[in-house]
Write a protein that holds these residues in place. Structure first.
Motif, PDB file in Angstrom:
ATOM      1  N   GLN A 180      45.460  35.630 -41.309  1.00  0.00           N
ATOM      2  CA  GLN A 180      44.742  36.712 -40.630  1.00  0.00           C
ATOM      3  C   GLN A 180      43.678  37.309 -41.547  1.00  0.00           C
ATOM      4  O   GLN A 180      42.550  37.578 -41.114  1.00  0.00           O
ATOM      5  CB  GLN A 180      45.728  37.782 -40.184  1.00  0.00           C
ATOM      6  N   ILE A 181      44.043  37.498 -42.821  1.00  0.00           N
ATOM      7  CA  ILE A 181      43.069  38.057 -43.766  1.00  0.00           C
ATOM      8  C   ILE A 181      41.905  37.100 -43.976  1.00  0.00           C
ATOM      9  O   ILE A 181      40.734  37.506 -44.034  1.00  0.00           O
ATOM     10  CB  ILE A 181      43.763  38.384 -45.103  1.00  0.00           C
ATOM     11  N   GLU A 182      42.232  35.787 -44.096  1.00  0.00           N
ATOM     12  CA  GLU A 182      41.157  34.810 -44.250  1.00  0.00           C
ATOM     13  C   GLU A 182      40.231  34.835 -43.035  1.00  0.00           C
ATOM     14  O   GLU A 182      38.993  34.745 -43.180  1.00  0.00           O
ATOM     15  CB  GLU A 182      41.756  33.416 -44.423  1.00  0.00           C
ATOM     16  N   LEU A 183      40.800  34.949 -41.854  1.00  0.00           N
ATOM     17  CA  LEU A 183      39.989  35.011 -40.643  1.00  0.00           C
ATOM     18  C   LEU A 183      39.106  36.250 -40.642  1.00  0.00           C
ATOM     19  O   LEU A 183      37.900  36.176 -40.330  1.00  0.00           O
ATOM     20  CB  LEU A 183      40.908  34.996 -39.423  1.00  0.00           C
ATOM     21  N   GLU A 184      39.674  37.393 -41.022  1.00  0.00           N
ATOM     22  CA  GLU A 184      38.905  38.631 -41.006  1.00  0.00           C
ATOM     23  C   GLU A 184      37.857  38.650 -42.121  1.00  0.00           C
ATOM     24  O   GLU A 184      36.751  39.163 -41.924  1.00  0.00           O
ATOM     25  CB  GLU A 184      39.843  39.827 -41.130  1.00  0.00           C
ATOM     26  N   LEU A 185      38.187  38.084 -43.276  1.00  0.00           N
ATOM     27  CA  LEU A 185      37.179  38.001 -44.346  1.00  0.00           C
ATOM     28  C   LEU A 185      36.021  37.102 -43.920  1.00  0.00           C
ATOM     29  O   LEU A 185      34.854  37.386 -44.239  1.00  0.00           O
ATOM     30  CB  LEU A 185      37.825  37.462 -45.627  1.00  0.00           C
ATOM     31  N   GLY A 186      36.342  36.000 -43.221  1.00  0.00           N
ATOM     32  CA  GLY A 186      35.274  35.139 -42.724  1.00  0.00           C
ATOM     33  C   GLY A 186      34.375  35.868 -41.738  1.00  0.00           C
ATOM     34  O   GLY A 186      33.144  35.725 -41.772  1.00  0.00           O
ATOM     35  N   TYR A 187      34.999  36.671 -40.882  1.00  0.00           N
ATOM     36  CA  TYR A 187      34.204  37.454 -39.923  1.00  0.00           C
ATOM     37  C   TYR A 187      33.325  38.460 -40.651  1.00  0.00           C
ATOM     38  O   TYR A 187      32.130  38.588 -40.355  1.00  0.00           O
ATOM     39  CB  TYR A 187      35.155  38.162 -38.960  1.00  0.00           C
ATOM     40  N   VAL A 188      33.904  39.161 -41.623  1.00  0.00           N
ATOM     41  CA  VAL A 188      33.138  40.149 -42.382  1.00  0.00           C
ATOM     42  C   VAL A 188      31.995  39.481 -43.128  1.00  0.00           C
ATOM     43  O   VAL A 188      30.855  39.986 -43.166  1.00  0.00           O
ATOM     44  CB  VAL A 188      34.069  40.902 -43.354  1.00  0.00           C
ATOM     45  N   ALA A 189      32.284  38.304 -43.725  1.00  0.00           N
ATOM     46  CA  ALA A 189      31.242  37.612 -44.483  1.00  0.00           C
ATOM     47  C   ALA A 189      30.086  37.193 -43.579  1.00  0.00           C
ATOM     48  O   ALA A 189      28.904  37.338 -43.949  1.00  0.00           O
ATOM     49  CB  ALA A 189      31.845  36.389 -45.183  1.00  0.00           C
ATOM     50  N   ARG A 190      30.398  36.683 -42.401  1.00  0.00           N
ATOM     51  CA  ARG A 190      29.337  36.265 -41.487  1.00  0.00           C
ATOM     52  C   ARG A 190      28.528  37.469 -41.004  1.00  0.00           C
ATOM     53  O   ARG A 190      27.290  37.412 -40.928  1.00  0.00           O
ATOM     54  CB  ARG A 190      29.940  35.511 -40.301  1.00  0.00           C
ATOM     55  N   GLN A 191      29.220  38.548 -40.664  1.00  0.00           N
ATOM     56  CA  GLN A 191      28.517  39.747 -40.218  1.00  0.00           C
ATOM     57  C   GLN A 191      27.625  40.310 -41.322  1.00  0.00           C
ATOM     58  O   GLN A 191      26.484  40.715 -41.084  1.00  0.00           O
ATOM     59  CB  GLN A 191      29.536  40.811 -39.790  1.00  0.00           C
ATOM     60  N   LEU A 192      28.185  40.339 -42.544  1.00  0.00           N
ATOM     61  CA  LEU A 192      27.424  40.877 -43.667  1.00  0.00           C
ATOM     62  C   LEU A 192      26.216  40.010 -43.968  1.00  0.00           C
ATOM     63  O   LEU A 192      25.111  40.527 -44.223  1.00  0.00           O
ATOM     64  CB  LEU A 192      28.333  40.969 -44.895  1.00  0.00           C
ATOM     65  N   SER A 193      26.403  38.685 -43.929  1.00  0.00           N
ATOM     66  CA  SER A 193      25.283  37.787 -44.191  1.00  0.00           C
ATOM     67  C   SER A 193      24.171  37.984 -43.161  1.00  0.00           C
ATOM     68  O   SER A 193      22.982  38.055 -43.500  1.00  0.00           O
ATOM     69  CB  SER A 193      25.771  36.339 -44.173  1.00  0.00           C
ATOM     70  N   GLY A 194      24.558  38.111 -41.888  1.00  0.00           N
ATOM     71  CA  GLY A 194      23.551  38.320 -40.849  1.00  0.00           C
ATOM     72  C   GLY A 194      22.850  39.656 -40.985  1.00  0.00           C
ATOM     73  O   GLY A 194      21.620  39.749 -40.816  1.00  0.00           O
ATOM     74  N   THR A 195      23.605  40.709 -41.312  1.00  0.00           N
ATOM     75  CA  THR A 195      23.003  42.035 -41.433  1.00  0.00           C
ATOM     76  C   THR A 195      22.017  42.095 -42.601  1.00  0.00           C
ATOM     77  O   THR A 195      20.897  42.634 -42.470  1.00  0.00           O
ATOM     78  CB  THR A 195      24.091  43.088 -41.629  1.00  0.00           C
ATOM     79  N   ILE A 196      22.444  41.570 -43.755  1.00  0.00           N
ATOM     80  CA  ILE A 196      21.560  41.597 -44.918  1.00  0.00           C
ATOM     81  C   ILE A 196      20.320  40.754 -44.665  1.00  0.00           C
ATOM     82  O   ILE A 196      19.193  41.114 -45.056  1.00  0.00           O
ATOM     83  CB  ILE A 196      22.319  41.108 -46.172  1.00  0.00           C
ATOM     84  N   THR A 197      20.496  39.612 -43.982  1.00  0.00           N
ATOM     85  CA  THR A 197      19.340  38.770 -43.658  1.00  0.00           C
ATOM     86  C   THR A 197      18.358  39.530 -42.770  1.00  0.00           C
ATOM     87  O   THR A 197      17.129  39.432 -42.953  1.00  0.00           O
ATOM     88  CB  THR A 197      19.813  37.489 -42.968  1.00  0.00           C
ATOM     89  N   ASP A 198      18.890  40.310 -41.816  1.00  0.00           N
ATOM     90  CA  ASP A 198      17.991  41.125 -40.972  1.00  0.00           C
ATOM     91  C   ASP A 198      17.215  42.122 -41.814  1.00  0.00           C
ATOM     92  O   ASP A 198      16.002  42.347 -41.575  1.00  0.00           O
ATOM     93  CB  ASP A 198      18.810  41.868 -39.917  1.00  0.00           C
ATOM     94  N   ARG A 199      17.868  42.731 -42.795  1.00  0.00           N
ATOM     95  CA  ARG A 199      17.180  43.700 -43.644  1.00  0.00           C
ATOM     96  C   ARG A 199      16.085  43.016 -44.475  1.00  0.00           C
ATOM     97  O   ARG A 199      14.983  43.562 -44.660  1.00  0.00           O
ATOM     98  CB  ARG A 199      18.170  44.387 -44.584  1.00  0.00           C
TER      99      ARG A 199
END
Length: 732
Positions: A260-279
């Protein structure tokens, strides 16, 4: 005398006796072990572990189990010394492997006999799994302990210890079997690196179950059951299985939490990567506008940069550095004053990213930096060009780590811990990669948040507690059953001894009474001859003595006849017939030689009962004779009545004699018991004893009711079943 070895198969099977099934299972186990050892030597992977996804049966495991199996076979053939040596050697190999596993110290035993070609990831080559080593050690002890002799006798408690070891080995194997059945074999192996292989489980089961069964049967044959040994063996096996199940559930929950943690970390990493890329794309838009208009005035750039920094969370500041690497403009200025005028070329990491952005024309990101204005984070640098394509510096976006982390998406589990964002995983126990342009960062949890990997173990603890409670209750029930079985066995043994003693006593009474009749007749004949030959010369005293001799001989005759009657009751088989009990009682009374002055009354209801007529005759006749013989008057009255019930019927015999004192009523049914001296009342004292024995033979009961202090007379109440059942009674 030493017994020589058998010379052919029949002699071997004779030695094995009833344990041929055990021998066959042991031979199956031995065959598996030999096949696996040959498979290792020939490099046949399909032989040592069936499929590549299964754990192999290690060479040492096969060797140790083979030795224990050969020891078990030798023990069943009664070669004690060979059995003890082979099983002890196999147990020794398993014990040394356990020492290696427990201490981490290598004894160079794992590949002493073979260099293993197939090794599981993370496992020591050739290392026996802990549960395999434990099961083989326990099996080896179970086989070898009963073979030890001290002064020709087994060790005290060896059989009990052997059963406990065998039961515990079955528990260890059962844990592995359960693991394979539920698809969680890895969590039943005690350690994640290695576990009991399928072939090991099969071979060990074929060997452990017969060993445990034979040990259990040997203990159950004892007259006194070893309760603590039996319950200890069952309890130890239960604890091993429950502990393995508890560990399995805990590990399963832990693995589920990690997933579950690996799944949630993957979600956080993808969201963070997309957000920073937008910035970053927003800042690149500023750079492209700069190129379109050939540069921006300072006021216009500052307004633009301040709007970008305000509208886009995570961006702490936006700055511009010219071709000389000097930070000229920074927005917002507040809090970033020390960054104004900073020479990027004076920092190797910043200069490297600056030059790469200038040379490639692509945005680059620095590693995590310590900012001069305080805090830490990373900086992205987007190249800026004029309309003619001339390089005009870089547009920088400053990302402060605390701001980035605070803006991370919230997840159910990760909300319980502080996330770490860094360019290295040195401080993390779990992480996922965040791709930022041509660089990579990592988001994860640190060592201080390891508790989140340990989910609440309420279910595992509940299973353990409920298992212990139910197992304890089952052990208590088993203990009660074993106690009952032990008591029943002791009662049965006592009954057999009593039956044997009674049989011997009946035989003695029958033979003694029968054989004494001949000399008794001789004594009477001699007394008659003496009286006839000396009739004219006998004195009065001599005649009185001869009369006493005749009297004593008559009493002895009555006693021998009574003893014969008493013994015949237990010796002769019953003949069951359906009779009219009222008519049988009347017939029996009519056949008795009774005083003429007496009156008799037989009444009651007519009913049919299945019984033995001869025994019924003996009972009625002796009760009638007893009433007449012990009456204190010449005239008496005797009443016999018959009454029926649902399943039984009652015979009541009532007289008007002197009665029986209460203190004597418990003894009147014993042998040789009379209320008066034998010189006063002629009798053997056997009449009521014969009644009691005959009534018991018919599954009935007899009691006497009398109180001479209140009224005369006694009443004997005899209760019989309507249908007498006896296994050895022939049908009429």
């Amino acid at each position: 005398m030493t017994q020589g070895p058998p010379t052919h198969i029949s002699a071997l099977l004779t030695r094995v006796g009833r344990h041929r099934g055990h021998l066959i299972l042991a031979l199956v186990s031995i065959a598996i072990c030999v096949a696996v050892m040959i498979g290792w030597k020939l490099g046949l992977e399909a032989v040592v572990r069936l499929t590549p996804t299964l754990s192999p049966m290690q060479f040492n495991t096969a060797l140790a189990l083979l030795l224990v199996g050969l020891g078990a076979v030798a023990g069943s053939l009664r070669y004690r010394l060979v059995a003890g040596l082979l099983a002890g050697l196999g147990a020794g190999i398993a014990g040394l492997c356990l020492v290696e596993i427990a201490t981490g110290f290598s004894l160079a035993l794992d590949e002493l006999f073979h260099a293993h070609q197939f090794v599981e990831p993370g496992a020591v080559p050739g290392r026996m799994s802990p549960n395999s080593a434990l099961a083989i050690l326990l099996m080896g002890l179970a086989v070898s302990l009963p073979q030890i002799r001290v002064a020709g006798r087994p060790l005290p408690g060896a059989a009990i210890a052997a059963f406990v070891c065998s039961a515990a080995s079955v528990g260890a194997i059962a844990a592995s079997v359960i693991g394979y059945l539920i698809g969680a074999a890895e969590v039943f192996g005690f350690v994640p690196e290695t576990r009991m292989g399928v072939l090991t489980t099969i071979a060990a089961t074929c060997l452990a179950v017969p060993i445990c069964e034979s040990m259990l049967v040997a203990l159950l044959r004892r007259r006194r059951l070893p309760m603590f040994g039996l319950l200890g063996g069952f309890g130890l096996a239960l604890i091993i299985v429950l502990a393995s199940a508890h560990s399995a559930i805990r590990d399963d929950a832990r693995n589920a939490r990690r997933a579950q943690i690996e799944l949630e970390l993957g979600y956080v990493a993808r969201q963070l990567s997309g957000t920073i890329t937008d910035r970053i794309l927003a800042v690149e838009g500023m750079a492209q506008r700069w190129a379109r208009v050939g540069g921006l005035a300072e006021d216009e750039w500052r307004a633009d940069a301040l709007r970008y920094a305000t509208d886009h969370p995570m961006i702490q500041a936006v700055s511009w550095a010219g071709t000389d690497g000097i930070l000229t403009w920074v927005e917002p200025v507040a809090g970033n004053e020390q960054a104004v005028g900073l020479d990027l070329f004076s920092f190797q990491d910043r200069r490297a990213v600056y030059e790469r952005a200038r040379d490639t024309g692509r945005t680059g990101a620095t590693p995590v930096l310590e900012f001069v204005q305080g805090g830490s984070g990373f900086v992205t640098m987007s190249p800026v060009y004029l309309q003619g394509g001339e390089f005009d510096g870089v547009m920088n976006a400053v990302f402060e780590l605390s701001e980035v982390v605070s803006a991370l998406p919230v997840s159910p589990v990760l909300s319980e811990v502080d996330l770490i964002l860094a360019d290295t995983t040195a401080r993390m126990v779990m992480w996922d990669q965040v791709q930022i342009m041509d660089g990579a960062f990592f988001v994860g949890i640190g060592q201080d948040a390891v508790g989140v990997l340990q989910p609440r173990q309420a279910i595992a603890d509940l299973v353990l507690v409920l298992g212990l409670i139910s197992g304890g209750l089952a052990l208590l029930a088993s203990g009660a059953f074993l106690v009952s079985m032990s008591q029943n066995r002791q009662i049965a043994h006592t009954n057999r001894e009593l039956e044997q003693a009674n049989a011997e006593l009946d035989s003695f009474v029958y033979l003694a009474s029968h054989d004494l009749k001949s000399p008794m007749r001789g004594i009477r004949q001699l007394a008659d001859w003496l009286e006839q030959d000396m009739a004219e010369n006998l004195s009065n005293d001599a005649r009185r003595y001869l009369e006493l001799i005749h009297s004593r001989i008559g009493r002895l005759q009555d006693l021998l006849d009574a003893l014969l009657d008493f013994s015949r009751i237990g010796r002769n088989a019953m003949v069951l017939t359906t009779v009219d009990v009222l008519e049988e009682v009347r017939r029996t009374v009519a056949l008795q030689d009774l005083p003429e002055a007496w009156t008799f009354e037989v009444n009651g209801e007519r009913l049919a009962a299945r019984t033995d007529k001869n025994l019924l005759f003996v009972i009625v006749a002796n009760l009638v004779r007893n009433a007449v013989k012990h009456h204190d008057r010449e005239v008496g009255h005797l009443q016999l009545s018959v009454a029926g019930d649902v399943d039984d019927w009652t015979l009541t015999v009532t007289d008007d004699g002197p009665g029986i004192p209460r203190q004597m009523q418990a003894r009147v049914f014993e042998m040789f018991q009379t209320l008066k001296a034998k010189d006063v009342v002629e009798g053997s004292g056997m009449g009521l004893a014969i009644v009691s024995k005959a009534v018991a033979r018919l599954d009935g009961s007899v009691r006497v009711e009398s109180d001479p202090t209140k009224r005369r007379g006694s009443r004997f109440v005899v209760r019989f079943p309507l249908v007498v059942r006896e296994a050895h009674a022939p049908e009429s």
